[in-house]
Design a protein around this motif. Structure first.
Motif, PDB file in Angstrom:
ATOM      1  N   ALA A  35     -15.403  -2.725  86.936  1.00 21.00           N
ATOM      2  CA  ALA A  35     -15.152  -1.620  87.862  1.00 21.00           C
ATOM      3  C   ALA A  35     -14.763  -0.310  87.174  1.00 21.00           C
ATOM      4  CB  ALA A  35     -14.052  -2.024  88.857  1.00 21.00           C
ATOM      5  N   ILE A  36     -14.689  -0.306  85.826  1.00 20.35           N
ATOM      6  CA  ILE A  36     -14.301   0.925  85.139  1.00 20.35           C
ATOM      7  C   ILE A  36     -15.268   1.209  83.990  1.00 20.35           C
ATOM      8  CG2 ILE A  36     -11.841   0.615  85.698  1.00 20.35           C
ATOM      9  CD1 ILE A  36     -11.415  -0.275  82.781  1.00 20.35           C
ATOM     10  N   LEU A  37     -15.229   2.434  83.482  1.00 15.28           N
ATOM     11  CA  LEU A  37     -16.008   2.793  82.298  1.00 15.28           C
ATOM     12  C   LEU A  37     -15.456   2.046  81.087  1.00 15.28           C
ATOM     13  CD1 LEU A  37     -16.157   6.650  82.871  1.00 15.28           C
ATOM     14  CD2 LEU A  37     -18.135   5.121  82.881  1.00 15.28           C
ATOM     15  N   PRO A  38     -16.323   1.501  80.229  1.00 21.61           N
ATOM     16  CA  PRO A  38     -15.833   0.801  79.042  1.00 21.61           C
ATOM     17  C   PRO A  38     -15.255   1.754  77.993  1.00 21.61           C
ATOM     18  CG  PRO A  38     -18.217   0.892  79.027  1.00 21.61           C
ATOM     19  CD  PRO A  38     -17.789   1.428  80.343  1.00 21.61           C
ATOM     20  N   VAL A  39     -15.597   3.040  78.108  1.00 23.00           N
ATOM     21  CA  VAL A  39     -15.005   4.066  77.233  1.00 23.00           C
ATOM     22  C   VAL A  39     -14.367   5.119  78.147  1.00 23.00           C
ATOM     23  CG1 VAL A  39     -15.435   5.819  75.474  1.00 23.00           C
ATOM     24  CG2 VAL A  39     -16.740   3.679  75.443  1.00 23.00           C
ATOM     25  N   LYS A  40     -13.140   5.478  77.890  1.00 21.24           N
ATOM     26  CA  LYS A  40     -12.444   6.412  78.763  1.00 21.24           C
ATOM     27  C   LYS A  40     -13.176   7.752  78.843  1.00 21.24           C
ATOM     28  CE  LYS A  40      -7.785   4.478  78.375  1.00 21.24           C
ATOM     29  NZ  LYS A  40      -6.372   4.755  78.014  1.00 21.24           N
ATOM     30  N   LYS A  41     -13.093   8.376  79.994  1.00 20.57           N
ATOM     31  CA  LYS A  41     -13.810   9.634  80.227  1.00 20.57           C
ATOM     32  C   LYS A  41     -13.460  10.689  79.190  1.00 20.57           C
ATOM     33  CE  LYS A  41     -12.336   9.814  84.461  1.00 20.57           C
ATOM     34  NZ  LYS A  41     -12.067  10.300  85.843  1.00 20.57           N
ATOM     35  N   GLU A  42     -12.186  10.765  78.854  1.00 22.19           N
ATOM     36  CA  GLU A  42     -11.759  11.799  77.912  1.00 22.19           C
ATOM     37  C   GLU A  42     -12.249  11.539  76.494  1.00 22.19           C
ATOM     38  OE1 GLU A  42      -8.122   9.111  78.807  1.00 22.19           O
ATOM     39  OE2 GLU A  42      -9.823  10.009  79.888  1.00 22.19           O
ATOM     40  N   ASP A  43     -12.676  10.282  76.214  1.00 25.62           N
ATOM     41  CA  ASP A  43     -13.167   9.946  74.876  1.00 25.62           C
ATOM     42  C   ASP A  43     -14.683  10.073  74.753  1.00 25.62           C
ATOM     43  OD1 ASP A  43     -10.589   9.372  74.074  1.00 25.62           O
ATOM     44  OD2 ASP A  43     -10.745   7.236  74.576  1.00 25.62           O
ATOM     45  N   LEU A  44     -15.367  10.250  75.884  1.00 24.58           N
ATOM     46  CA  LEU A  44     -16.828  10.292  75.858  1.00 24.58           C
ATOM     47  C   LEU A  44     -17.357  11.618  75.325  1.00 24.58           C
ATOM     48  CD1 LEU A  44     -17.950   8.662  79.245  1.00 24.58           C
ATOM     49  CD2 LEU A  44     -18.353   7.806  76.926  1.00 24.58           C
ATOM     50  N   THR A  45     -18.405  11.531  74.501  1.00 22.90           N
ATOM     51  CA  THR A  45     -19.146  12.732  74.104  1.00 22.90           C
ATOM     52  C   THR A  45     -20.241  12.999  75.126  1.00 22.90           C
ATOM     53  OG1 THR A  45     -18.738  12.248  71.774  1.00 22.90           O
ATOM     54  CG2 THR A  45     -20.515  13.794  72.291  1.00 22.90           C
ATOM     55  N   SER A  46     -20.990  11.924  75.461  1.00 20.62           N
ATOM     56  CA  SER A  46     -22.029  12.028  76.485  1.00 20.62           C
ATOM     57  C   SER A  46     -22.539  10.638  76.802  1.00 20.62           C
ATOM     58  CB  SER A  46     -23.194  12.901  75.995  1.00 20.62           C
ATOM     59  OG  SER A  46     -23.878  12.255  74.918  1.00 20.62           O
ATOM     60  N   VAL A  47     -23.429  10.574  77.811  1.00 26.19           N
ATOM     61  CA  VAL A  47     -24.150   9.340  78.108  1.00 26.19           C
ATOM     62  C   VAL A  47     -25.542   9.497  77.527  1.00 26.19           C
ATOM     63  CG1 VAL A  47     -25.030   7.829  79.904  1.00 26.19           C
ATOM     64  CG2 VAL A  47     -22.822   8.959  80.211  1.00 26.19           C
ATOM     65  N   ALA A  48     -25.888   8.609  76.579  1.00 24.12           N
ATOM     66  CA  ALA A  48     -27.149   8.784  75.855  1.00 24.12           C
ATOM     67  C   ALA A  48     -28.345   8.275  76.651  1.00 24.12           C
ATOM     68  CB  ALA A  48     -27.074   8.078  74.505  1.00 24.12           C
ATOM     69  N   SER A  49     -28.175   7.154  77.341  1.00 23.81           N
ATOM     70  CA  SER A  49     -29.319   6.609  78.067  1.00 23.81           C
ATOM     71  C   SER A  49     -28.838   5.709  79.180  1.00 23.81           C
ATOM     72  CB  SER A  49     -30.233   5.824  77.119  1.00 23.81           C
ATOM     73  OG  SER A  49     -31.316   5.270  77.829  1.00 23.81           O
ATOM     74  N   GLY A  50     -29.652   5.636  80.216  1.00 21.81           N
ATOM     75  CA  GLY A  50     -29.294   4.796  81.345  1.00 21.81           C
ATOM     76  C   GLY A  50     -30.186   3.580  81.488  1.00 21.81           C
ATOM     77  N   TYR A  51     -30.133   2.987  82.652  1.00 24.16           N
ATOM     78  CA  TYR A  51     -30.841   1.751  82.990  1.00 24.16           C
ATOM     79  C   TYR A  51     -32.263   2.132  83.401  1.00 24.16           C
ATOM     80  CZ  TYR A  51     -31.428  -2.699  85.610  1.00 24.16           C
ATOM     81  OH  TYR A  51     -31.846  -3.912  86.102  1.00 24.16           O
ATOM     82  N   LYS A  52     -33.217   2.013  82.445  1.00 22.84           N
ATOM     83  CA  LYS A  52     -34.574   2.504  82.733  1.00 22.84           C
ATOM     84  C   LYS A  52     -35.536   2.068  81.618  1.00 22.84           C
ATOM     85  CE  LYS A  52     -33.795   6.834  80.254  1.00 22.84           C
ATOM     86  NZ  LYS A  52     -33.844   8.305  80.329  1.00 22.84           N
ATOM     87  N   TRP A  53     -36.836   2.294  81.869  1.00 21.71           N
ATOM     88  CA  TRP A  53     -37.836   2.133  80.817  1.00 21.71           C
ATOM     89  C   TRP A  53     -37.783   3.349  79.902  1.00 21.71           C
ATOM     90  CZ3 TRP A  53     -40.825  -2.033  79.819  1.00 21.71           C
ATOM     91  CH2 TRP A  53     -40.916  -3.030  80.813  1.00 21.71           C
ATOM     92  N   ARG A  54     -37.863   3.115  78.559  1.00 22.91           N
ATOM     93  CA  ARG A  54     -37.882   4.250  77.620  1.00 22.91           C
ATOM     94  C   ARG A  54     -38.427   3.778  76.276  1.00 22.91           C
ATOM     95  NH1 ARG A  54     -35.572   1.084  74.739  1.00 22.91           N
ATOM     96  NH2 ARG A  54     -33.390   1.052  74.175  1.00 22.91           N
ATOM     97  N   MET A  55     -38.697   4.699  75.417  1.00 27.11           N
ATOM     98  CA  MET A  55     -39.209   4.405  74.075  1.00 27.11           C
ATOM     99  C   MET A  55     -38.040   4.036  73.166  1.00 27.11           C
ATOM    100  SD  MET A  55     -41.887   4.128  72.124  1.00 27.11           S
ATOM    101  CE  MET A  55     -43.134   5.021  73.095  1.00 27.11           C
ATOM    102  N   HIS A  56     -38.140   2.850  72.529  1.00 26.13           N
ATOM    103  CA  HIS A  56     -37.062   2.438  71.628  1.00 26.13           C
ATOM    104  C   HIS A  56     -37.063   3.358  70.411  1.00 26.13           C
ATOM    105  CE1 HIS A  56     -34.610  -0.022  68.961  1.00 26.13           C
ATOM    106  NE2 HIS A  56     -34.245  -0.734  70.031  1.00 26.13           N
TER     107      HIS A  56
END
Length: 321
Positions: free
Chosen positions: A171-192
């Motif tokens: 139910a929570i972010l595994p990394v605290k909001k204040e520690d995040l730089t950004s979200v690199a990728s989400g749940y989707k198809w993409r090029m590895h």
């Protein structure tokens, strides 16, 4: 000897003898007899109380008192039945609905009181009908109270289980909001980024400085804590109720297999191990061994505005693993 009575007859200018007809006499005698019988009957009824023995008068008072108590008992049972009915309605439509439990059928609440004359032993008394009705109402009320009591016990157990479940589901972010730089990728198809193949990304990538603490997103038990070629240093947590979370590419882990963790506990630190091109955390949520979009499991951390922003970023950004 009865006196002879006379009356003056103006037509004959003489006194004539008064005679009484027999029919009149008999009617008068009959009325007198009826009057005597009525007086005797009402006199007996009126004075019967005085003719009763002290024991008979006590029994009569006890019977009248018993009838009064039966009437009061029926009123109280009716009131309690109405209160119980309201509780049964809340039980079925609120409590059991909230905890996703099936409502108790009306037939089950009142089962066991039809068909056979179970009150035959109460026949033969002066007030059998009154006693049988009161006994039946009391039996029905008692049965319903037993069923309702068991239902409330079940609700309490469900509430405790629900509390455990709510504490265990991610139910929570595994990394605290204040520690995040950004979200690199989400749940989707993409090029590895390394394998250069189109592949479905089953989780979310959180970029953060090397060594940033990683937190368990719900209560659970560590089922794997190891190093793999793909995920690098990785931790798997089983949360029960079919849920599992995966934390990959850690610099190092902070827990071992079998360890019990609570939501918010530090289980490792952000790293760049395995098939990764930069320091970040790869995070997955599974239900019954099927990967789900982790963005739906941050309700304990994000405001609606933060959720919308995170969702947009996760859809547009590139993967780091």
């Amino acid at each position: 000897m009865a006196k002879v009575k006379y009356y003056y007859d103006p037509e004959t200018l003489s006194y004539r003898k008064i005679t009484v007809k027999k029919s009149y006499f008999y009617r008068k005698l009959l009325f007198s007899a009826i009057a005597v019988l009525l007086i005797a009957f009402f006199g007996f009824v009126g004075f019967s109380q005085f003719l009763m023995s002290p024991n008979e008068r006590a029994q009569q008072r006890e019977l009248e008192n018993l009838k009064l108590h039966y009437d009061l008992l029926n009123i109280r049972m009716q009131e309690n039945s109405e209160i119980l009915g309201q509780l049964q309605e809340r039980d079925n439509n609120i409590y059991r609905s909230y905890f996703e439990a099936n409502p108790i059928p009306e037939e089950q609440r009142k089962a066991g009181f039809g068909g056979v004359n179970r009150y035959k032993y109460l026949d033969g008394f002066d007030n059998s009908k009154m006693i049988k009705n009161a006994t039946k109402e009391l039996d029905i009320l008692s049965k319903q109270l037993v069923v309702q009591s068991k239902s409330l016990d079940e609700i309490v157990a469900l509430a405790k289980e629900k509390e455990n479940m709510l504490a265990s589901i991610p139910a929570i972010l595994p990394v605290k909001k204040e520690d995040l730089t950004s979200v690199a990728s989400g749940y989707k198809w993409r090029m590895h980024p390394i394998l250069k193949i189109n592949k479905f990304h089953k989780g979310m990538d959180f970029t953060a400085p090397l060594g940033t603490p990683i937190h368990a997103s719900g209560n659970g038990i560590v089922i794997r804590s190891e190093r793999s070629a793909t995920y690098g240093n990785v931790v798997y947590i089983s949360h029960g109720y079919g849920y599992k979370t995966i934390y990959a590419h850690m610099k190092n882990t902070n827990v071992r297999k079998g360890a019990k963790v609570k939501r918010g506990d530090v289980i490792g630190f952000v790293g760049n191990t395995g098939l990764s091109v930069s320091s970040h955390l790869h995070y997955e949520v599974h239900k019954n061994d099927r990967a789900l979009n982790p963005i739906n499991f941050y309700y304990g951390d994000l405001t609606p505005e933060e959720f919308a922003s995170l969702q947009k970023t996760s859809e547009e950004s590139q993967s780091f693993d």
